[in-house]
Design an enzyme around this catalytic site. Structure first.
Site, PDB file in Angstrom:
ATOM      1  N   HIS A  28     -29.505 -45.550  89.865  1.00 50.85           N
ATOM      2  CA  HIS A  28     -28.116 -45.918  90.104  1.00 50.85           C
ATOM      3  C   HIS A  28     -27.451 -46.478  88.840  1.00 50.85           C
ATOM      4  O   HIS A  28     -27.855 -47.539  88.367  1.00 50.85           O
ATOM      5  CB  HIS A  28     -28.092 -46.977  91.209  1.00 50.85           C
ATOM      6  CG  HIS A  28     -26.727 -47.414  91.616  1.00 50.85           C
ATOM      7  ND1 HIS A  28     -26.315 -48.730  91.527  1.00 50.85           N
ATOM      8  CD2 HIS A  28     -25.683 -46.727  92.104  1.00 50.85           C
ATOM      9  CE1 HIS A  28     -25.084 -48.832  91.972  1.00 50.85           C
ATOM     10  NE2 HIS A  28     -24.659 -47.627  92.325  1.00 50.85           N
ATOM     11  N   ARG A  29     -26.495 -45.746  88.309  1.00 55.56           N
ATOM     12  CA  ARG A  29     -25.845 -46.083  87.031  1.00 55.56           C
ATOM     13  C   ARG A  29     -26.910 -46.141  85.919  1.00 55.56           C
ATOM     14  O   ARG A  29     -26.789 -46.918  84.978  1.00 55.56           O
ATOM     15  CB  ARG A  29     -25.078 -47.406  87.119  1.00 55.56           C
ATOM     16  CG  ARG A  29     -24.154 -47.509  88.333  1.00 55.56           C
ATOM     17  CD  ARG A  29     -23.364 -48.807  88.369  1.00 55.56           C
ATOM     18  NE  ARG A  29     -22.765 -49.026  89.685  1.00 55.56           N
ATOM     19  CZ  ARG A  29     -22.094 -50.088  90.055  1.00 55.56           C
ATOM     20  NH1 ARG A  29     -21.896 -51.067  89.176  1.00 55.56           N
ATOM     21  NH2 ARG A  29     -21.589 -50.201  91.278  1.00 55.56           N
ATOM     22  N   GLU A  55     -27.701 -41.314  88.571  1.00 54.44           N
ATOM     23  CA  GLU A  55     -26.373 -41.333  89.190  1.00 54.44           C
ATOM     24  C   GLU A  55     -25.444 -42.012  88.204  1.00 54.44           C
ATOM     25  O   GLU A  55     -25.828 -43.003  87.558  1.00 54.44           O
ATOM     26  CB  GLU A  55     -26.429 -42.132  90.499  1.00 54.44           C
ATOM     27  CG  GLU A  55     -25.139 -42.146  91.298  1.00 54.44           C
ATOM     28  CD  GLU A  55     -24.191 -43.331  91.021  1.00 54.44           C
ATOM     29  OE1 GLU A  55     -23.083 -43.327  91.582  1.00 54.44           O
ATOM     30  OE2 GLU A  55     -24.544 -44.245  90.239  1.00 54.44           O
ATOM     31  N   ASP A  57     -20.983 -42.832  87.342  1.00 52.80           N
ATOM     32  CA  ASP A  57     -19.593 -42.849  87.831  1.00 52.80           C
ATOM     33  C   ASP A  57     -18.685 -42.289  86.742  1.00 52.80           C
ATOM     34  O   ASP A  57     -18.816 -42.671  85.570  1.00 52.80           O
ATOM     35  CB  ASP A  57     -19.185 -44.291  88.136  1.00 52.80           C
ATOM     36  CG  ASP A  57     -20.136 -44.940  89.123  1.00 52.80           C
ATOM     37  OD1 ASP A  57     -20.182 -44.492  90.273  1.00 52.80           O
ATOM     38  OD2 ASP A  57     -20.852 -45.887  88.728  1.00 52.80           O
ATOM     39  N   HIS A  70     -17.813 -47.275  85.857  1.00 49.37           N
ATOM     40  CA  HIS A  70     -17.601 -47.493  87.293  1.00 49.37           C
ATOM     41  C   HIS A  70     -16.192 -47.976  87.620  1.00 49.37           C
ATOM     42  O   HIS A  70     -15.540 -47.460  88.523  1.00 49.37           O
ATOM     43  CB  HIS A  70     -18.620 -48.519  87.799  1.00 49.37           C
ATOM     44  CG  HIS A  70     -18.536 -48.791  89.262  1.00 49.37           C
ATOM     45  ND1 HIS A  70     -17.663 -49.718  89.791  1.00 49.37           N
ATOM     46  CD2 HIS A  70     -19.202 -48.266  90.315  1.00 49.37           C
ATOM     47  CE1 HIS A  70     -17.806 -49.754  91.103  1.00 49.37           C
ATOM     48  NE2 HIS A  70     -18.735 -48.887  91.452  1.00 49.37           N
ATOM     49  N   GLU A 129     -20.743 -39.029  90.377  1.00 46.48           N
ATOM     50  CA  GLU A 129     -19.773 -39.602  91.325  1.00 46.48           C
ATOM     51  C   GLU A 129     -18.373 -39.569  90.729  1.00 46.48           C
ATOM     52  O   GLU A 129     -18.101 -40.193  89.694  1.00 46.48           O
ATOM     53  CB  GLU A 129     -20.119 -41.046  91.710  1.00 46.48           C
ATOM     54  CG  GLU A 129     -19.104 -41.513  92.756  1.00 46.48           C
ATOM     55  CD  GLU A 129     -19.306 -42.895  93.319  1.00 46.48           C
ATOM     56  OE1 GLU A 129     -20.370 -43.496  93.123  1.00 46.48           O
ATOM     57  OE2 GLU A 129     -18.357 -43.373  93.976  1.00 46.48           O
ATOM     58  N   LYS A 131     -14.928 -40.932  90.540  1.00 45.31           N
ATOM     59  CA  LYS A 131     -14.305 -42.209  90.925  1.00 45.31           C
ATOM     60  C   LYS A 131     -12.783 -42.135  90.909  1.00 45.31           C
ATOM     61  O   LYS A 131     -12.117 -43.120  91.243  1.00 45.31           O
ATOM     62  CB  LYS A 131     -14.756 -43.314  89.961  1.00 45.31           C
ATOM     63  CG  LYS A 131     -16.128 -43.890  90.288  1.00 45.31           C
ATOM     64  CD  LYS A 131     -16.150 -44.712  91.558  1.00 45.31           C
ATOM     65  CE  LYS A 131     -17.457 -45.435  91.781  1.00 45.31           C
ATOM     66  NZ  LYS A 131     -17.639 -45.856  93.178  1.00 45.31           N
ATOM     67  N   ASP A 255     -31.280 -49.312  91.565  1.00 48.54           N
ATOM     68  CA  ASP A 255     -31.109 -49.862  90.208  1.00 48.54           C
ATOM     69  C   ASP A 255     -32.452 -49.964  89.490  1.00 48.54           C
ATOM     70  O   ASP A 255     -32.492 -50.198  88.289  1.00 48.54           O
ATOM     71  CB  ASP A 255     -30.516 -51.282  90.287  1.00 48.54           C
ATOM     72  CG  ASP A 255     -29.154 -51.313  90.957  1.00 48.54           C
ATOM     73  OD1 ASP A 255     -28.393 -50.344  90.796  1.00 48.54           O
ATOM     74  OD2 ASP A 255     -28.848 -52.310  91.646  1.00 48.54           O
TER      75      ASP A 255
HETATM   76  O1  G3P Z   1     -24.623 -43.626  94.739  1.00 44.53           O
HETATM   77  C1  G3P Z   1     -23.451 -44.055  95.374  1.00 44.53           C
HETATM   78  C2  G3P Z   1     -23.055 -45.416  94.950  1.00 44.53           C
HETATM   79  O2  G3P Z   1     -23.114 -45.467  93.563  1.00 44.53           O
HETATM   80  C3  G3P Z   1     -21.708 -45.790  95.447  1.00 44.53           C
HETATM   81  O3  G3P Z   1     -21.359 -47.100  95.133  1.00 44.53           O
HETATM   82  O4  G3P Z   1     -19.842 -48.641  93.953  1.00 44.53           O
HETATM   83  O5  G3P Z   1     -22.109 -48.267  93.089  1.00 44.53           O
HETATM   84  O6  G3P Z   1     -20.393 -46.493  92.872  1.00 44.53           O
HETATM   85  P1  G3P Z   1     -20.913 -47.635  93.699  1.00 44.53           P
HETATM   86 CA    CA Z   2     -21.621 -44.794  91.925  1.00 45.07          CA
END
Ligand code: G3P
Ligand code: CA
Length: 264
Positions: A28-29, A55, A57, A70, A129, A131, A255
């Site tokens: 995640h990120r 992943e 953003d 993000h 993702e 955004k 994470d």
């Molecule tokens: O993988 C989806 C998740 O990243 C969505 O929430 O706010 O971390 O982008 P956020």
């Molecule tokens: Ca995300």
């Protein structure tokens, strides 16, 4: 009679089944517990930790470049406020988005999508993702094509059904998942309802749902039963990851990809 051969066959099938059910681990990120989110060090660390996918953003800049960040503003990460959509890539890349995570990340810049793509090893994937709105889609498709990534390496995720619908209509060869979280009222009613989510998945032609891990279990089962994929974010503890795996989740966004991969 229960022979050694029977035992070996049984254990072979047990292993095969457990491997087949293993969810993909999505960083995640990037490996954002240990490195500054949505940066090249975080994505490189994710690969080192054994992630199956990253992943990130993505937003569009004033000069129509796609950057990995993000928030719509740079304030939280860089301590200086620039709105991404009102700034050029050059202005954004003057900022340091690493120093807040530690001295060793000092000077880390906001990466472009091409720089993020360039980190992806063969056979690994990216969850992109979106955004912002659907205005990013033409530039995004060009960037994906220029990357040389194989179709199965690219997955698009988004909270906005309209963006999911348009992207899938323009580029059906890529997997697309609708993002959604769920809220429970004091009376115990969940919003959105499972029927509403299924309806959105059908009308947008999404391949599946990427939900917050707090989704009620019966909803997750129904998503799978209806033939959609089911993915979750953001899981950083081993017990939750194990429970979701048992339920049949197909990927877990975390994470801490190294820790969760080891736990499963
Ligand atoms: O993988 C989806 C998740 O990243 C969505 O929430 O706010 O971390 O982008 P956020
Ligand atoms: Ca995300």
């Amino acid at each position: 009679m229960f022979t050694l051969r029977t035992a070996l066959i049984a254990s072979f099938f047990a292993c095969t089944l457990s491997l087949a059910a293993k969810p993909l681990i999505v960083a995640h990120r990037g490996a954002s517990q240990d490195a500054p989110e949505n940066t090249l060090p975080a994505f490189q660390l994710a690969w080192e930790q054994g992630a199956d996918a990253i992943e990130g953003d993505f937003l569009l800049t004033k000069d129509n470049r796609i950057v990995c960040i993000h928030d719509k503003s740079t304030e939280r990460l860089a301590g200086r406020k620039l709105m991404v959509k009102d700034s050029t890539l050059a202005q954004l890349q003057e900022l340091d988005v690493g120093i807040k995570k530690g001295e060793k990340f000092k000077g880390t810049k906001i990466p472009t999508i091409a720089e993020v793509f360039a980190t992806i090893p063969e056979g690994k994937k990216i969850f992109i993702e979106i955004k912002c709105g659907k205005e990013i889609i033409p530039s995004l498709l060009k960037a994906i094509q220029a990357s040389g990534l194989k179709d199965e390496q690219v997955i698009m995720i988004c909270f906005q059904p309209e963006v999911v619908r348009v992207f899938k209509a323009k580029a059906p060869r890529y997997k697309v998942y609708l993002l959604s979280s769920f809220k429970r009222s004091e009376e115990g009613v969940w919003t959105p309802s499972i029927e509403a989510v299924l309806q959105t998945l059908k009308t947008t032609k999404a391949d599946g749902l990427d939900s917050h891990h707090g989704i009620p279990e019966e909803m997750a089962r129904r998503i799978l039963k209806e033939g959609f994929e089911w993915h979750v974010w953001t899981v950083n503890d081993r017990e939750t990851a194990k429970r979701l795996k048992q339920l049949g989740v197909q990927s877990i966004t975390t994470d801490a990809p190294g820790k969760i991969k080891k736990a499963l």
